[in-house]
Write a protein that holds these residues in place. Structure first.
Motif, PDB file in Angstrom:
ATOM      1  N   VAL A  21       0.931  -1.250   0.082  1.00  0.00           N
ATOM      2  CA  VAL A  21       0.177   0.080   0.003  1.00  0.00           C
ATOM      3  C   VAL A  21       0.915   1.191  -0.066  1.00  0.00           C
ATOM      4  O   VAL A  21       2.242   1.216   0.107  1.00  0.00           O
ATOM      5  CB  VAL A  21      -1.034  -0.023   1.328  1.00  0.00           C
ATOM      6  N   SER A  22       0.269   2.447  -0.215  1.00  0.00           N
ATOM      7  CA  SER A  22       1.018   3.721  -0.017  1.00  0.00           C
ATOM      8  C   SER A  22       1.674   3.698   1.310  1.00  0.00           C
ATOM      9  O   SER A  22       1.231   3.692   2.362  1.00  0.00           O
ATOM     10  CB  SER A  22       0.041   4.653  -0.570  1.00  0.00           C
ATOM     11  N   VAL A  23       3.179   4.216   1.373  1.00  0.00           N
ATOM     12  CA  VAL A  23       3.844   4.629   2.406  1.00  0.00           C
ATOM     13  C   VAL A  23       2.854   5.660   3.170  1.00  0.00           C
ATOM     14  O   VAL A  23       2.885   6.863   2.684  1.00  0.00           O
ATOM     15  CB  VAL A  23       5.336   4.982   2.021  1.00  0.00           C
ATOM     16  N   SER A  24       2.760   5.414   4.544  1.00  0.00           N
ATOM     17  CA  SER A  24       2.253   6.139   5.325  1.00  0.00           C
ATOM     18  C   SER A  24       3.043   7.351   5.714  1.00  0.00           C
ATOM     19  O   SER A  24       4.026   7.036   6.309  1.00  0.00           O
ATOM     20  CB  SER A  24       1.405   5.663   6.248  1.00  0.00           C
ATOM     21  N   THR A  25       2.544   8.585   5.880  1.00  0.00           N
ATOM     22  CA  THR A  25       3.416   9.707   6.678  1.00  0.00           C
ATOM     23  C   THR A  25       3.135   9.693   8.176  1.00  0.00           C
ATOM     24  O   THR A  25       3.529  10.618   8.735  1.00  0.00           O
ATOM     25  CB  THR A  25       2.936  11.104   5.819  1.00  0.00           C
ATOM     26  N   ASP A  26       2.397   8.880   8.593  1.00  0.00           N
ATOM     27  CA  ASP A  26       2.040   8.755   9.888  1.00  0.00           C
ATOM     28  C   ASP A  26       3.152   8.491  10.827  1.00  0.00           C
ATOM     29  O   ASP A  26       3.761   7.238  10.625  1.00  0.00           O
ATOM     30  CB  ASP A  26       0.830   7.866  10.389  1.00  0.00           C
ATOM     31  N   PRO A  27       3.680   9.209  11.728  1.00  0.00           N
ATOM     32  CA  PRO A  27       4.761   8.848  12.581  1.00  0.00           C
ATOM     33  C   PRO A  27       4.648   7.434  13.430  1.00  0.00           C
ATOM     34  O   PRO A  27       5.661   6.887  13.997  1.00  0.00           O
ATOM     35  CB  PRO A  27       5.257  10.088  13.287  1.00  0.00           C
ATOM     36  N   ASP A  28       3.254   7.284  13.902  1.00  0.00           N
ATOM     37  CA  ASP A  28       3.025   6.203  14.801  1.00  0.00           C
ATOM     38  C   ASP A  28       3.067   4.901  13.886  1.00  0.00           C
ATOM     39  O   ASP A  28       2.905   3.770  14.406  1.00  0.00           O
ATOM     40  CB  ASP A  28       1.663   6.341  15.125  1.00  0.00           C
TER      41      ASP A  28
ATOM     42  N   TRP B 181      -1.249  -9.501   9.284  1.00  0.00           N
ATOM     43  CA  TRP B 181      -2.629  -9.685   8.824  1.00  0.00           C
ATOM     44  C   TRP B 181      -3.687  -8.836   9.280  1.00  0.00           C
ATOM     45  O   TRP B 181      -4.739  -8.607   8.545  1.00  0.00           O
ATOM     46  CB  TRP B 181      -3.263 -11.207   9.341  1.00  0.00           C
ATOM     47  N   LYS B 182      -3.424  -7.980  10.362  1.00  0.00           N
ATOM     48  CA  LYS B 182      -4.379  -7.071  10.810  1.00  0.00           C
ATOM     49  C   LYS B 182      -4.333  -5.903   9.849  1.00  0.00           C
ATOM     50  O   LYS B 182      -5.186  -5.185   9.516  1.00  0.00           O
ATOM     51  CB  LYS B 182      -4.016  -6.568  12.229  1.00  0.00           C
ATOM     52  N   ARG B 183      -2.962  -5.610   9.466  1.00  0.00           N
ATOM     53  CA  ARG B 183      -2.873  -4.410   8.335  1.00  0.00           C
ATOM     54  C   ARG B 183      -3.253  -4.680   6.998  1.00  0.00           C
ATOM     55  O   ARG B 183      -3.576  -4.191   6.243  1.00  0.00           O
ATOM     56  CB  ARG B 183      -1.286  -3.861   8.534  1.00  0.00           C
ATOM     57  N   TRP B 184      -3.216  -6.202   6.671  1.00  0.00           N
ATOM     58  CA  TRP B 184      -3.437  -6.611   5.393  1.00  0.00           C
ATOM     59  C   TRP B 184      -4.922  -6.337   5.148  1.00  0.00           C
ATOM     60  O   TRP B 184      -5.426  -6.147   4.177  1.00  0.00           O
ATOM     61  CB  TRP B 184      -3.095  -8.127   5.377  1.00  0.00           C
ATOM     62  N   ARG B 185      -5.710  -6.639   6.283  1.00  0.00           N
ATOM     63  CA  ARG B 185      -7.268  -6.533   6.074  1.00  0.00           C
ATOM     64  C   ARG B 185      -7.772  -5.104   6.157  1.00  0.00           C
ATOM     65  O   ARG B 185      -8.581  -4.909   5.407  1.00  0.00           O
ATOM     66  CB  ARG B 185      -7.841  -7.433   7.376  1.00  0.00           C
ATOM     67  N   GLN B 186      -6.841  -4.224   6.987  1.00  0.00           N
ATOM     68  CA  GLN B 186      -7.430  -2.749   7.070  1.00  0.00           C
ATOM     69  C   GLN B 186      -6.986  -2.068   5.835  1.00  0.00           C
ATOM     70  O   GLN B 186      -7.814  -0.985   5.441  1.00  0.00           O
ATOM     71  CB  GLN B 186      -7.009  -2.270   8.427  1.00  0.00           C
ATOM     72  N   GLU B 187      -5.630  -2.191   5.552  1.00  0.00           N
ATOM     73  CA  GLU B 187      -5.245  -1.317   4.491  1.00  0.00           C
ATOM     74  C   GLU B 187      -5.221  -1.770   3.064  1.00  0.00           C
ATOM     75  O   GLU B 187      -5.488  -1.173   2.201  1.00  0.00           O
ATOM     76  CB  GLU B 187      -3.633  -0.987   4.932  1.00  0.00           C
ATOM     77  N   TYR B 188      -4.812  -3.219   2.976  1.00  0.00           N
ATOM     78  CA  TYR B 188      -4.579  -3.675   1.459  1.00  0.00           C
ATOM     79  C   TYR B 188      -5.764  -4.272   1.092  1.00  0.00           C
ATOM     80  O   TYR B 188      -5.907  -3.990  -0.269  1.00  0.00           O
ATOM     81  CB  TYR B 188      -3.412  -4.914   1.644  1.00  0.00           C
ATOM     82  N   LEU B 189      -6.569  -4.870   1.807  1.00  0.00           N
ATOM     83  CA  LEU B 189      -7.789  -5.582   1.198  1.00  0.00           C
ATOM     84  C   LEU B 189      -8.764  -4.506   0.778  1.00  0.00           C
ATOM     85  O   LEU B 189      -9.545  -4.678  -0.102  1.00  0.00           O
ATOM     86  CB  LEU B 189      -8.526  -6.394   2.417  1.00  0.00           C
ATOM     87  N   THR B 190      -8.812  -3.405   1.288  1.00  0.00           N
ATOM     88  CA  THR B 190      -9.794  -2.300   1.000  1.00  0.00           C
ATOM     89  C   THR B 190      -9.426  -1.696  -0.489  1.00  0.00           C
ATOM     90  O   THR B 190     -10.367  -1.190  -1.228  1.00  0.00           O
ATOM     91  CB  THR B 190      -9.979  -1.001   1.799  1.00  0.00           C
ATOM     92  N   THR B 191      -8.069  -1.782  -0.923  1.00  0.00           N
ATOM     93  CA  THR B 191      -7.729  -1.299  -2.127  1.00  0.00           C
ATOM     94  C   THR B 191      -8.083  -2.268  -3.310  1.00  0.00           C
ATOM     95  O   THR B 191      -8.328  -1.814  -4.530  1.00  0.00           O
ATOM     96  CB  THR B 191      -6.228  -1.204  -2.240  1.00  0.00           C
ATOM     97  N   LEU B 192      -8.360  -3.590  -2.978  1.00  0.00           N
ATOM     98  CA  LEU B 192      -8.752  -4.462  -3.943  1.00  0.00           C
ATOM     99  C   LEU B 192     -10.336  -4.178  -4.539  1.00  0.00           C
ATOM    100  O   LEU B 192     -10.560  -4.636  -5.175  1.00  0.00           O
ATOM    101  CB  LEU B 192      -8.706  -5.805  -3.622  1.00  0.00           C
TER     102      LEU B 192
END
Length: 372
Positions: free
Chosen positions: A255-262, A308-319
Motif C-alpha cells: 500500500v502507499s507509504v504512510s506519513t503517520d509517525p506512529d 494480517w491486521k494491516r493486510w485486512r485494514q489497508e490492503y484488502l480495501t484497495t482491491l
C-alpha cells in the motif's frame, strides 16, 4: 445564401425518401458524424423534420462507421476470486507463469563457449502477493516439474494453482510439452493434494495478478544487467540475479507509504515471509537461552498478527476499488456481427475481417458466415 437554402424542401422524418437522403449525404461526407451529415443535407436544400434523431439512428446502424469507430465490447468487472481475499498462509493459492529466455554460458570450449537458454517460472501468492522464482534449464515437462518440486519443498505445498491457458501459459505449455492431461504431471499434483485452475482462452487480463509481477521482474533484471554491464551470463550469475530480483519484489510496499509517525513499518510481503521488519543486525548484549526461547515465539506471532491486521485494514480495501467496467452490459450472442480487433493466428481470419459471431461455451468468439 442560395435559393435552396432560403426555401428548402420540407420532408417528414418518417418518410422513406428522408432515410435515403440521409444515407446518401452521410456517404458524401465520408461517414462523418451527425453534425457533418446534417449540414450537408441542409446545404443541399432539404429540411428534414426531426433530422437529428433520424441521422443519429442511421449512423448508429451504419456498417462502415462501426468498422472505423467501433468500440470494444466490455462487461461489468467480476468479483475477485476467493483466494485473493483469504488470510491463509503464504503460497496456499498460487498463480504462475513462465517468462524468458536468457542465453547463458554452459561451458568453455577451445573455440569460444557453448551457450544454452534458461527460462524462469514465477510463482506468486494470490493473497500476500509474495513472489518466488525458479529457473528451468529446458522446455520440457520434467524440467518444469523439477521447478515445481523445488517450489513446494521451499514454500510448502499449495492447494490451488492458477495460470493462463491462452497466448501466455498454454502456449508455453505446448513448448514445454506439458499437457493438462499429462499423466506424470497429474499424478504429482494429485499426490500433493493440489488442483490446477486454468483461465478461459484469450483471457490474459484474468491473470493480471502475475502478469504485472512478471513485468516488474523484467524491469528489475534489465536494470541489474545494465548496471553490471554483463552480457555473458552463467547459470550461477543468473540464479543469483533472480534471487535478488525476488528479494526486491518481496520488499515492495503493498500500500502507499504512510506519513503517520506512529506507523513507521511498511507493509511488505517479506514482512510475513521473513518475520523481519528491517534488515538491521541483532543488538549487542548478553541474552540467556531462557529469554530467547520464552519470548521469541511471542515476537514472531506478534509480527504475523500485525501483518494480517494491516493486510485486512489497508490492503484488502484497495482491491475493492472499481475504476472501470462498473456497468452491466449485454453479452455477445450467437448471430451478432462483430469485428476482431487483433489477429489470433497468422493463418486465421485477417485483422479487418467482418462476419457473424458464434459464441462458444468457454467465452471465445469465433467468426463464421462472412458478410461482404
Amino acid at each position: 445564401m442560395s435559393q435552396d437554402e432560403k426555401h428548402p424542401l420540407i420532408i417528414p422524418r418518417t418518410h422513406h425518401v428522408a432515410t435515403l437522403l440521409v444515407r446518401h449525404y452521410h456517404e458524401q461526407v465520408a461517414h462523418q458524424g451527425r453534425h457533418f451529415s446534417d449540414g450537408a443535407i441542409r446545404a443541399a436544400g432539404f429540411w428534414i423534420i426531426g433530422s437529428k434523431r433520424l441521422v443519429s439512428g442511421i449512423i448508429h446502424k451504419c456498417v462502415t462507421c462501426r468498422k472505423v469507430r467501433g468500440r470494444l465490447v466490455d462487461q461489468k468487472m467480476a468479483d475477485l476470486p476467493a483466494d485473493r481475499l483469504s488470510s491463509e498462509p503464504p503460497f496456499t493459492s498460487v498463480g504462475l507463469d513462465v517468462f524468458g529466455p536468457w542465453n547463458v554460458i554452459t561451458r568453455r570450449t577451445r573455440g569460444g563457449s557453448a551457450d544454452s537458454k534458461r527460462w524462469a517460472v514465477l510463482f506468486t501468492c494470490m493473497s500476500t502477493r509474495a513472489v518466488h522464482i525458479e529457473l528451468i534449464e529446458s522446455m520440457s515437462t520434467s524440467s518444469f516439474i523439477n521447478a515445481l518440486r523445488r517450489f513446494f519443498s521451499i514454500r510448502g505445498p499449495a492447494k490451488v494453482l492458477r495460470s493462463d491457458r491462452g497466448t501466455n501459459f498454454i502456449g508455453a505449455c505446448r513448448e514445454l510439452g506439458i499437457d493438462t492431461n499429462d499423466s506424470e504431471l497429474t499424478k504429482y499434483l494429485s499426490d500433493k493434494g493440489c488442483t490446477w485452475i486454468f483461465n478461459p482462452p484469450h483471457s490474459s487480463h484474468m491473470g493480471g495478478s502475475w502478469e504485472r509481477l512478471i513485468g516488474v521482474a523484467r524491469r528489475i533484471l534489465d536494470a541489474m544487467l545494465f548496471q553490471t554491464g554483463s552480457t555473458r551470463l552463467t547459470h550461477e550469475v543468473l540464479s543469483t540475479l533472480m534471487s535478488e530480483v525476488m528479494a526486491i519484489i518481496n520488499a515492495r510496499p503493498l500500500v502507499s507509504v504512510s506519513t503517520d509517525p506512529d506507523m513507521p513499518a511498511i507493509l511488505t510481503p517479506s514482512m510475513l515471509l521473513t518475520q523481519k521488519t528491517s534488515a538491521t543486525s541483532a543488538p549487542s548484549g548478553y541474552f540467556s537461552m531462557n529469554d530467547l526461547h520464552g519470548k521469541q515465539w511471542k515476537q514472531v506471532q506478534c509480527l504475523a498478527d500485525t501483518f494480517w491486521k494491516r493486510w485486512r485494514q489497508e490492503y484488502l480495501t484497495t482491491l475493492q476499488r472499481l475504476r472501470k467496467w462498473t456497468a452491466e452490459k449485454p453479452n455477445v450472442k450467437v448471430g451478432d456481427v462483430v469485428l476482431l480487433k487483433d489477429r489470433r493466428d497468422v493463418n486465421a481470419v485477417p485483422e479487418s475481417y467482418f462476419g457473424e459471431a458464434t459464441v462458444v461455451s468457454s467465452g471465445e468468439v469465433i467468426i463464421t458466415a462472412p458478410r461482404h
